[in-house]
Design an enzyme around this catalytic site. Sequence first.
Site, mmCIF file in Angstrom:
data_model
loop_
_atom_site.group_PDB
_atom_site.id
_atom_site.type_symbol
_atom_site.label_atom_id
_atom_site.label_comp_id
_atom_site.label_asym_id
_atom_site.label_seq_id
_atom_site.Cartn_x
_atom_site.Cartn_y
_atom_site.Cartn_z
ATOM 1 C CG ASP A 186 1.362 1.650 5.562
ATOM 2 O OD1 ASP A 186 1.730 2.787 5.229
ATOM 3 O OD2 ASP A 186 0.957 0.816 4.750
ATOM 4 C CD GLU A 414 8.697 -2.068 0.885
ATOM 5 O OE1 GLU A 414 7.577 -1.628 1.212
ATOM 6 O OE2 GLU A 414 8.956 -3.300 0.810
#
Length: 450
Positions: A186, A414
């Site tokens: 992102d 993550e």
Amino acid sequence: MTTTLATAPEGLTRLRLRQEATRVLLTNWTGNSTVPSHTLYPHQWSWDSAFIAIGLRHLSPRRAQRELETLLGAQWADGRIPHIVFNPAVRPDAYFPGPDFWRSSTSGRAAGAPAWAETSGIVQPPVHALAAALVHESDPETSRRRGFLERLYPRLTAWHDYLLHERDLTGRGLVCVVHPWEPGMDNSPCWDGPLHRIVPAPGSSFSRVDLVHGEQAERPTDLDYGRYVRLAADYRDHGYQDTGTPHPFVVEDPGFNALLIASEHALADIAEALDRDPQQHHERADALTESLLRHLWQPEAGMFLCRDGHTDTVIEERSVTGLLPLIIPSLPSQVAAALQHTARGPHFGLGSTTVLAPSYDLQGTAFDAYRYWRGPAWFNTNWLLERGLRHHGGQTHALRERLLDAAGTSNFAEYVDPRTGQGRGTPHFSWTAAVVLDLLARLQDGEEPR
């Protein structure tokens, strides 16, 4: 510099690691699909589900099939697989931008958005055919009995058709992304240049729900988020149409295209399993590979670099996306050798200064070991690198061990600090658990993971 991997208080054995990874996926299962995280990401994400299915196949091939079937059940009529499928049972304000922002069933009607589901309108990397082929191989009998490949093959072909026909926005035979969320990385520094052209949406027009569950120092900045919102809103307001829409952000991303190539090869395998002609998929994979090499391979950098479609200039930032073409089986040997050298060199330090390959150049001016895709190491990209290295004869045992150790010591984070393996982002992350299960299953069988 010597890498130091944090040690788990109890020291996870491989059996315990498998048990804990299983627990993560079972906890994050919602009945039809798996959320990446119940807090930060409470819906179904596209490329997450592909990686999750690759891990789930070792626990329940039937559930892995269901994971992909649920995602593809929300496919648009034009072939696109949206990057989020929203769960109507989750309250609308639990994630932004949510269904009320995307308005897919109305704004996307002309582009073929389903009326029975709310989704986003952008896409993510096409890992799905690769996942489907691996899921089928884990239990061919159940797959054939349920008609798993029969049902998915036309949908996956339509997905690739959409990318190849609607997203070749530069005419160079490569797929373009029109939003930084589409390559899955992102806030990569690769997007900083193209994003400077975007006037951000005012901060008063949206709410950063991600900061409720994540540390601000680890998330994209407000300025970047405003630009993401502006791009998504403009695409929505043009009916999610690719042709005729002014796309201020157009980038040819090597990782995205490499995953499409790998998935075209996987579609060829699926076609053969269905007694169909695989030739078109081999031809498309070869044509994509040729375009990738012609336009994005940069010999002086020793890796692939992104290209800005508006200025037709190479983006000089080095990102892990430029190493992902290692997963292409037919990559020329000299290119594969150069990529391996770059991965282990000073920019990524794999096996020397880093535990796992960082998402961005260690020597880059924008490197940040904590902030999302601007430096931290991710488990899915390192799983892809391990697969690619193995395809091209590289030594992968140490990388596999570091992947497993970093997952266990970070509580299936993550992402992690690439130098220390310290966990960042949200814990109990689904694709982290999934790639662990995939590596452990093959090691347990005494086989090389494929």
